[in-house]
Scaffold this active site. Structure first.
Site, PDB file in Angstrom:
ATOM      1  N   LYS A 254       2.285   5.390 -32.811  1.00  0.00           N
ATOM      2  CA  LYS A 254       1.494   6.388 -32.099  1.00  0.00           C
ATOM      3  C   LYS A 254       0.382   5.622 -31.383  1.00  0.00           C
ATOM      4  O   LYS A 254      -0.238   4.737 -31.966  1.00  0.00           O
ATOM      5  CB  LYS A 254       0.895   7.351 -33.124  1.00  0.00           C
ATOM      6  CG  LYS A 254      -0.083   8.339 -32.546  1.00  0.00           C
ATOM      7  CD  LYS A 254       0.642   9.619 -32.203  1.00  0.00           C
ATOM      8  CE  LYS A 254      -0.266  10.539 -31.406  1.00  0.00           C
ATOM      9  NZ  LYS A 254       0.504  11.514 -30.638  1.00  0.00           N
TER      10      LYS A 254
ATOM     11  N   GLY B 262      -1.967 -12.012 -30.136  1.00  0.00           N
ATOM     12  CA  GLY B 262      -2.716 -12.271 -28.913  1.00  0.00           C
ATOM     13  C   GLY B 262      -2.568 -11.155 -27.884  1.00  0.00           C
ATOM     14  O   GLY B 262      -2.752 -11.374 -26.697  1.00  0.00           O
TER      15      GLY B 262
ATOM     16  N   ARG C 245      -4.186 -15.494 -42.361  1.00  0.00           N
ATOM     17  CA  ARG C 245      -4.836 -16.773 -42.020  1.00  0.00           C
ATOM     18  C   ARG C 245      -6.327 -16.532 -41.837  1.00  0.00           C
ATOM     19  O   ARG C 245      -6.789 -15.402 -41.900  1.00  0.00           O
ATOM     20  CB  ARG C 245      -4.239 -17.292 -40.715  1.00  0.00           C
ATOM     21  CG  ARG C 245      -4.339 -16.220 -39.627  1.00  0.00           C
ATOM     22  CD  ARG C 245      -4.136 -16.740 -38.236  1.00  0.00           C
ATOM     23  NE  ARG C 245      -4.011 -15.663 -37.270  1.00  0.00           N
ATOM     24  CZ  ARG C 245      -5.010 -15.052 -36.667  1.00  0.00           C
ATOM     25  NH1 ARG C 245      -6.263 -15.386 -36.929  1.00  0.00           N
ATOM     26  NH2 ARG C 245      -4.800 -14.077 -35.806  1.00  0.00           N
TER      27      ARG C 245
END
Ligand code: ADP
Length: 447
Positions: free
Chosen positions: A200, A163, A290
Site C-alpha cells: 500500500k 538506495g 548492518r
C-alpha cells in the site's frame, strides 16, 4: 576478543570502524582500490592491501580479493561497514566458511531479514505492524489482482531493493502496468533479481526507524528511534532523534514491540527496523542488517558506541546491560554533506583545496577528507557527516546552524547551502515534515 579486523569499506565509515577498533586495542587492515591509494582510511590503518582497480565491482565488491587480503594479513574478523558487501549474505557465508568472523548477523539471519519479502513474513509472525502488501508478484495479472485487494495507490518494490531504487507508484489500474514493468527493469539492472512485490502506498508518512542491539544469548535492547523523513529521491538527507512526532508513551510502546519481535526472530548484532509512520500508526517496511549511515545520532543521545557493540557481540560478548539501563539524553541531528551541486545534485568530485571542520561542544564530524585530497569520481558522493548534539531540539538546531556556518570546503561544490536552507524553514523548525516535504519545498523554490 579479535586481534585484527579487516575493514571491507572506504570513506568515512572505514575511519569510523578503525576508530572503534583502535579504542579496543584491535589492529586494523584497510583494503582499497587503485583510486584510493591516498585515502585517509589507508593512511590510518595499521596495514593496507590494494584489492583491485577503481571500479567497485573489481575492488570493494570483489569477494575473493577481500578474503585473500584477510588471510594474507592474518585478520580474524571482517567488518563490512555499510553499502558495498554489508548486506550480501553470500559474502557473509563465504567469510564464515573461511573461519573468519563476520561483524554483523549470521548469513542465515541476513538472508531472512535482508530479503524484503521474507522479512515481511518474519515481521508479521513476530508481531510487528506491517504495511499491507503482497508476496512476490508472478505476473501483471497477479499485480492487478493484489492492487485490487490492497487498494490504490500502491507501490511496487524490488525484493532486493536498496538506495530507493526499483520503486514505482501506481494510483490506478492504468498506471500499474507501466509501474510493474519499470520497477522490474530497474530492479534487474540494480540488483540482478527482478523479483518485485507490492505495498500500500502511504501518502503522507514520516520515515521513523528503530535501532536495536542483540547479543548471541537472547538479550535485546532498543536504542530508540531516528526520524529520517527529510529525503530526496527516497534517500535520507537529514536525520534526527528523538522524532519530533513521537511522545514518550508511543516511543516506549513501539520500542517494546520491536524488542520482543527481535527476540522472537533470534537476530544478533546491530540492526535497524524501518517503519513508515502515519496518523499515529507504525508500518514496518524493511530491516537493515548492518550499521546505518545515521547511527551517530543514536550514539549521541545514548552514549553507546554502536560499532564497538557490533564488534563485542560478534566476538561472543554479552550485552551486559538491559533496556532499563538505556537512558536517552538530549537531541541529535545529522546532515549528510555530499560533494554535489546543491541545486542540480550532479556529483562534483575533484580536489579539495581547503577543508576546515567545525568543532566545539556537541559537534562531531565524521569524514575522510583532508586539504589537498582529491575526491575520486567512482563512489558515493557523501564526503562528511555533521552530527550535532544539544540538550533540547532547539539548542541542537542553533548549534547546527552555527556549525554549518563554520564549515569550509573549498574546491568542490557541496550540499551545505541546501542544509542551511532546510533548517531555516519554519516547518522544519517546528518539526512539521513528512517524507515529501523536501521535494515539495525544492519544487516551490525552483529558481
Ligand atoms: P530502500 O531499501 O531502497 O531504501 P525502503 O523500503 O527503505 O527502500 O524505502 C525507502 C523510502 O521509500 C521510504 O523511506 C519512503 O520514503 C518510501 N517508501 C517506501 N515504501 C513506501 C510505502 N509503502 N508508502 C510510501 N512511501 C514508501
Amino acid at each position: 576478543m579479535f586481534e585484527k579486523v579487516l575493514i571491507a569499506n572506504r570513506g568515512e565509515v572505514a575511519l569510523r570502524i578503525h576508530r572503534a577498533c583502535r579504542e579496543m586495542g584491535i589492529r586494523t587492515v584497510a583494503v582499497h582500490s587503485e583510486a584510493d591509494a591516498n585515502a585517509m582510511h589507508v593512511r590510518l590503518a595499521d596495514e593496507a592491501v590494494c584489492i583491485g582497480p577503481a571500479k567497485s565491482a573489481d575492488s570493494y565488491l570483489n569477494k575473493p580479493a577481500i578474503i585473500t587480503a584477510a588471510h594474507i594479513t592474518g585478520a580474524d574478523a571482517i567488518h563490512p561497514g555499510f553499502g558495498f558487501l554489508s548486506e550480501n549474505a553470500d559474502f557473509a557465508e563465504m567469510v564464515e566458511k573461511h573461519g573468519i568472523a563476520f561483524i554483523g548477523p549470521t548469513s542465515a539471519q541476513m538472508r531472512l531479514m535482508g530479503d524484503k519479502i521474507t522479512a515481511r513474513i518474519a515481521a508479521i509472525d513476530a508481531g510487528l505492524p506491517v504495511t499491507p502488501g503482497s508476496p512476490a508478484l508472478d505476473s501483471l495479472e497477479d499485480a492487478l489482482s493484489w492492487a485490487e485487494k490492497i487498494g490504490y495507490p500502491v507501490i511496487i518494490k524490488a525484493k532486493d531493493g536498496g538506495g530507493g531504487k526499483g520503486m514505482k507508484i501506481a494510483f490506478n489500474e492504468n498506471e500499474l502496468s507501466e509501474a510493474y514493468t519499470m520497477a522490474r527493469a530497474e530492479a534487474k539492472a540494480a540488483f540482478t533479481s527482478d523479483v518485485v512485490y507490492m505495498e500500500k502506498y502511504l501518502q503522507n508518512p514520516r520515515h521513523i526507524e528503530m535501532q536495536i542491539l542483540a547479543d548471541k544469548y537472547g538479550n535485546v535492547v532498543h536504542l530508540g528511534e531516528r526520524d529520517c523523513s527529510i529525503q530526496r529521491n527516497n534517500q535520507k538527507v537529514i536525520e534526527e532523534c528523538p522524532s519530533p512526532a513521537l511522545n514518550d508513551a508511543e516511543r516506549k510502546k513501539i520500542g517494546e514491540i520491536v524488542r520482543k519481535a527481535i527476540e522472537k526472530i533470534g537476530y544478533t548484532s546491530a540492526g535497524t527496523l524501518e517503519f513508515l509512520y502515519e496518523n499515529g500508526q507504525f508500518y514496518f517496511m524493511e530491516m537493515n542488517t548492518r550499521l546505518q549511515v545515521e547511527h551517530p545520532i543514536t550514539e549521541a543521545i545514548t552514549g553507546i558506541d554502536l560499532v564497538r557493540e557490533q564488534i563485542r557481540i560478534a566476538s561472543g560478548a554479552a550485552l551486559g546491560y538491559t533496556q532499563d539501563d538505556i537512558i536517552f539524553n538530549g537531541h541529535a541531528i545529522e546532515c549528510r554533506i555530499n560533494a554535489e551541486d546543491p541545486e542540480t545534485f550532479a556529483p562534483c568530485p575533484g580536489k579539495i583545496v581547503e577543508w576546515h571542520a567545525p568543532g566545539g561542544l556537541g559537534v562531531r564530524v565524521d569524514s575522510e577528507i583532508y586539504s589537498g585530497y582529491t575526491i575520486p569520481p567512482y563512489y558515493d558522493s557523501m564526503i562528511a557527516k555533521l552530527i550535532i548534539h544539544g540538550k533540547t531540539r532547539n539548542s541542537a538546531l542553533m548549534r547546527l546552524r552555527r556549525a554549518l556556518e563554520e564549515c569550509i570546503i573549498m574546491g568542490v561544490k557541496t550540499t551545505i547551502p541546501l542544509h542551511q536552507e532546510i533548517i531555516s524553514q519554519a516547518e522544519y523548525i517546528d518539526g512539521q515534515y513528512n517524507i515529501h516535504w523536501l521535494e515539495k519545498f525544492m519544487e516551490n523554490n525552483k529558481k
